[in-house]
Motif scaffolding. Structure first.
Motif, PDB file in Angstrom:
ATOM      1  N   ASP A 115       0.245  -1.353  -0.186  1.00 24.93           N
ATOM      2  CA  ASP A 115       0.286  -0.207   0.329  1.00 24.93           C
ATOM      3  C   ASP A 115       0.608   1.437   0.233  1.00 24.93           C
ATOM      4  OD1 ASP A 115      -1.979  -1.359  -0.133  1.00 24.93           O
ATOM      5  OD2 ASP A 115      -2.794  -0.923   1.686  1.00 24.93           O
ATOM      6  N   LEU A 116       2.453   0.970   0.379  1.00 24.40           N
ATOM      7  CA  LEU A 116       2.736   2.259   0.255  1.00 24.40           C
ATOM      8  C   LEU A 116       3.475   2.430  -0.484  1.00 24.40           C
ATOM      9  CD1 LEU A 116       5.066   1.363   3.883  1.00 24.40           C
ATOM     10  CD2 LEU A 116       2.194   2.552   3.367  1.00 24.40           C
ATOM     11  N   PHE A 117       4.012   2.078  -1.903  1.00 21.82           N
ATOM     12  CA  PHE A 117       4.339   2.138  -2.508  1.00 21.82           C
ATOM     13  C   PHE A 117       3.369   2.420  -4.458  1.00 21.82           C
ATOM     14  CE2 PHE A 117       6.602  -0.320   0.250  1.00 21.82           C
ATOM     15  CZ  PHE A 117       8.044   0.203   0.356  1.00 21.82           C
ATOM     16  N   ASP A 118       3.998   2.942  -4.977  1.00 18.37           N
ATOM     17  CA  ASP A 118       3.285   3.238  -6.126  1.00 18.37           C
ATOM     18  C   ASP A 118       3.210   2.393  -7.294  1.00 18.37           C
ATOM     19  OD1 ASP A 118       2.254   5.813  -8.261  1.00 18.37           O
ATOM     20  OD2 ASP A 118       3.129   4.483  -9.075  1.00 18.37           O
ATOM     21  N   ARG A 119       2.530   2.314  -7.774  1.00 13.79           N
ATOM     22  CA  ARG A 119       1.953   1.063  -8.440  1.00 13.79           C
ATOM     23  C   ARG A 119       3.805   0.635 -10.225  1.00 13.79           C
ATOM     24  NH1 ARG A 119       0.304  -0.578 -13.856  1.00 13.79           N
ATOM     25  NH2 ARG A 119      -0.029   1.712 -14.329  1.00 13.79           N
ATOM     26  N   ASP A 120       3.718   2.056  -9.495  1.00 15.67           N
ATOM     27  CA  ASP A 120       5.036   2.071 -11.040  1.00 15.67           C
ATOM     28  C   ASP A 120       6.656   1.858 -10.885  1.00 15.67           C
ATOM     29  OD1 ASP A 120       3.527   3.318 -13.213  1.00 15.67           O
ATOM     30  OD2 ASP A 120       4.135   5.275 -12.660  1.00 15.67           O
ATOM     31  N   ASN A 121       6.420   1.364  -9.736  1.00 21.73           N
ATOM     32  CA  ASN A 121       7.818   0.607  -8.896  1.00 21.73           C
ATOM     33  C   ASN A 121       7.880  -0.328  -9.460  1.00 21.73           C
ATOM     34  OD1 ASN A 121       9.063   2.949  -7.034  1.00 21.73           O
ATOM     35  ND2 ASN A 121       7.131   2.166  -5.956  1.00 21.73           N
ATOM     36  N   GLN A 122       9.179  -0.813  -9.736  1.00 21.32           N
ATOM     37  CA  GLN A 122       9.910  -1.482 -10.594  1.00 21.32           C
ATOM     38  C   GLN A 122      10.253  -2.779  -9.676  1.00 21.32           C
ATOM     39  OE1 GLN A 122      11.652  -2.271 -14.634  1.00 21.32           O
ATOM     40  NE2 GLN A 122      13.466  -3.149 -13.479  1.00 21.32           N
ATOM     41  N   VAL A 123       9.361  -4.352  -9.351  1.00 20.09           N
ATOM     42  CA  VAL A 123      10.032  -5.423  -8.179  1.00 20.09           C
ATOM     43  C   VAL A 123      11.336  -6.407  -9.052  1.00 20.09           C
ATOM     44  CG1 VAL A 123       8.557  -6.938  -6.611  1.00 20.09           C
ATOM     45  CG2 VAL A 123       7.579  -5.137  -7.466  1.00 20.09           C
ATOM     46  N   LEU A 124      11.858  -6.471  -8.374  1.00 15.97           N
ATOM     47  CA  LEU A 124      12.933  -7.797  -8.405  1.00 15.97           C
ATOM     48  C   LEU A 124      12.532  -8.774  -6.968  1.00 15.97           C
ATOM     49  CD1 LEU A 124      14.764  -8.501 -10.046  1.00 15.97           C
ATOM     50  CD2 LEU A 124      16.488  -7.006  -7.788  1.00 15.97           C
ATOM     51  N   ILE A 125      12.256 -10.324  -8.377  1.00 16.11           N
ATOM     52  CA  ILE A 125      11.998 -11.728  -6.902  1.00 16.11           C
ATOM     53  C   ILE A 125      13.106 -11.971  -7.524  1.00 16.11           C
ATOM     54  CG2 ILE A 125       9.866 -13.164  -6.028  1.00 16.11           C
ATOM     55  CD1 ILE A 125       8.243 -10.459  -7.306  1.00 16.11           C
ATOM     56  N   PRO A 126      13.069 -12.896  -6.575  1.00 16.98           N
ATOM     57  CA  PRO A 126      14.058 -13.793  -7.196  1.00 16.98           C
ATOM     58  C   PRO A 126      13.149 -15.238  -7.838  1.00 16.98           C
ATOM     59  CG  PRO A 126      14.694 -13.348  -4.991  1.00 16.98           C
ATOM     60  CD  PRO A 126      13.456 -12.945  -5.581  1.00 16.98           C
ATOM     61  N   ASP A 127      13.303 -16.214  -8.225  1.00 20.00           N
ATOM     62  CA  ASP A 127      12.580 -16.862  -8.980  1.00 20.00           C
ATOM     63  C   ASP A 127      13.467 -18.573  -8.758  1.00 20.00           C
ATOM     64  OD1 ASP A 127      11.534 -19.324 -10.021  1.00 20.00           O
ATOM     65  OD2 ASP A 127      11.323 -18.119 -12.519  1.00 20.00           O
ATOM     66  N   PRO A 128      13.179 -19.716  -8.215  1.00 21.48           N
ATOM     67  CA  PRO A 128      11.675 -19.444  -7.367  1.00 21.48           C
ATOM     68  C   PRO A 128      11.188 -18.841  -6.428  1.00 21.48           C
ATOM     69  CG  PRO A 128      13.446 -21.713  -6.726  1.00 21.48           C
ATOM     70  CD  PRO A 128      13.901 -20.837  -7.736  1.00 21.48           C
ATOM     71  N   VAL A 129      10.134 -18.881  -6.022  1.00 22.79           N
ATOM     72  CA  VAL A 129       9.443 -17.708  -5.242  1.00 22.79           C
ATOM     73  C   VAL A 129       8.536 -17.783  -3.619  1.00 22.79           C
ATOM     74  CG1 VAL A 129       8.522 -16.521  -6.158  1.00 22.79           C
ATOM     75  CG2 VAL A 129       9.573 -15.604  -4.375  1.00 22.79           C
ATOM     76  N   TYR A 130       8.325 -17.082  -2.769  1.00 24.31           N
ATOM     77  CA  TYR A 130       6.842 -17.857  -2.372  1.00 24.31           C
ATOM     78  C   TYR A 130       5.823 -16.927  -2.936  1.00 24.31           C
ATOM     79  CZ  TYR A 130       3.547 -17.605   1.688  1.00 24.31           C
ATOM     80  OH  TYR A 130       2.935 -17.368   2.691  1.00 24.31           O
ATOM     81  N   PRO A 131       4.660 -17.306  -3.690  1.00 20.49           N
ATOM     82  CA  PRO A 131       3.566 -16.826  -4.375  1.00 20.49           C
ATOM     83  C   PRO A 131       3.574 -15.584  -3.802  1.00 20.49           C
ATOM     84  CG  PRO A 131       3.478 -19.934  -4.028  1.00 20.49           C
ATOM     85  CD  PRO A 131       4.323 -18.951  -3.084  1.00 20.49           C
TER      86      PRO A 131
END
Length: 393
Positions: A115-131
């Protein structure tokens, strides 16, 4: 009327719902089968007696005029926040009371923090990942960049400085792989986040399983982390609160982005959308951090550690590659005989009556791998590994 069309980007069913349905269908067709469940990360031991006693006493208080508690502070009662603060101090991390927010579990806060972050932020997620990391961002329509975790890097990817990131998800000990970052590796991530002016969302739900003092249990053991990281913790695995629901999130006062204090924003969000965890649950949680409570929780964790050791020993004897199982309740194994994840799931269920989690459910890099959990009884774990040995030896 307009709906949130980003929900169409989600898988139709949550991973563990799909597994539950497949197991239910199998059990219906084979009612006499003894199925041993080593898939979902749910604990099997009951709450410690000292925790139950505190819970019961708090419930009785609620039935008295003098002891009744109505709405509590959204950030959590001071007695529990102080207990959490002292717990961190026991392994060398000092926090301000105002940095600690009591919640109904890490899963909720991992999603709600967005909720604190704008939708336009780019998210870095390792794969595999907790869904949950992936799905909550898909729901909001954020751009996700996946970082490859694989056998070559021990399923502990490090930052690529050519890659931009605004939000970074890290989990250590990791779910699903059980791999644990060392201090130097986490320092690399913290340095990268500060260079990028990014925020690390650090899931420490399994920190209680870290027994090696050389490994960090909190991101705040790393220099500079207070300026770039939010930490999520849970009593679910530490103390068996999967059905009781209580956790805590740490947002340091040093963490500021875009002219905003994240701690102030999170407080504003919580006071608006969250009415806090119930008084009896918080009294039970405070008992977890007593000397008696910590000792009882350690005894339970030792049971799960023994299970992890049994699984690791079996896989070693079978010559099956794996990671985790040490300083973690999860074991991430390569599927035997070249099977894909769901084929191995079906084979293990049908031939051994053992349930695990297909790695493909955690991302494309999970294909060909499989997660087993240590959350069962010692006897069931030994029986499950005997069945595994008989089939795949």
């Amino acid at each position: 009327m307009k709906m949130n069309h980003y929900y169409a980007d989600l898988e139709e069913s949550y991973l563990f719902s799909t597994i539950a349905k497949k197991v239910e269908d199998y059990q219906t067709g084979h009612p006499d089968s003894k199925i041993i469940r080593m898939g979902i990360g749910d604990v099997t031991l009951p709450l410690p007696e000292v925790v139950v006693s505190a819970f019961q006493a708090a419930v009785l208080e609620q039935g008295t005029k003098a002891g009744f508690h109505g709405y509590g502070p959204e950030q959590g009662y001071a007695f529990l926040r102080e207990a959490v603060r002292n717990y961190y101090m026991s392994y060398g991390v000092e926090l301000e009371m105002e940095d600690i927010f009591i919640s109904d579990g890490a899963k909720s806060d991992v999603g709600n923090i967005l909720d604190l972050f704008d939708r336009d932020n780019q998210v870095l997620i390792p794969d595999p990942v907790y869904p949950v990391y992936r799905d909550t961002n898909l729901m909001a329509g954020r751009e996700i960049v996946y970082l490859d975790a694989n056998m070559e890097n021990g399923f502990l990817p490090l930052p690529d400085r050519r890659q931009r990131a605004d939000l970074i998800y890290l989990c250590s000990p990791n779910n699903p792989t059980g791999a644990v970052y060392n201090r130097a590796q986490l320092q690399d991530w913290v340095d990268y986040a500060r260079e990028q002016e990014a925020v690390i969302l650090f899931d420490a739900a399994y920190e209680a399983f870290v027994s090696d003092p050389a490994l960090p249990r909190s991101i705040y053991e790393i220099e500079g982390a207070r300026e770039c990281a939010v930490e999520f913790c849970s009593l679910s695995k530490t103390a068996g609160f999967t059905g009781t629901r209580c956790g805590y999130t740490v947002v340091p006062h040093e963490l500021n982005r875009g002219g905003f204090s994240l701690r102030k924003l999170w407080l504003r969000r919580q006071t608006t959308k969250f009415n806090g965890v119930s008084y009896p649950v918080q009294k039970a949680a405070a008992a977890v951090f007593s000397l008696e409570g910590l000792a009882a929780c350690r005894a339970h964790i030792d049971v799960y550690r023994k299970n992890a050791g049994t699984i690791v020993e079996t896989l070693n004897n079978l010559g099956i590659w794996h990671v985790g199982g040490v300083n973690s309740p999860y074991i991430w194994m390569k599927c035997p005989r070249g099977m894909d994840s769901w084929a191995f799931f079906d084979d293990l269920l049908e031939r051994a009556n053992v349930v695990g989690t297909p790695g493909a459910g955690f991302g494309k890099n999970g294909e060909g791998f499989f997660r087993l959990t240590a959350f069962n009884t010692n006897a069931n774990t030994e029986e499950a590994m005997q069945r595994l040995w008989e089939i795949y030896a």
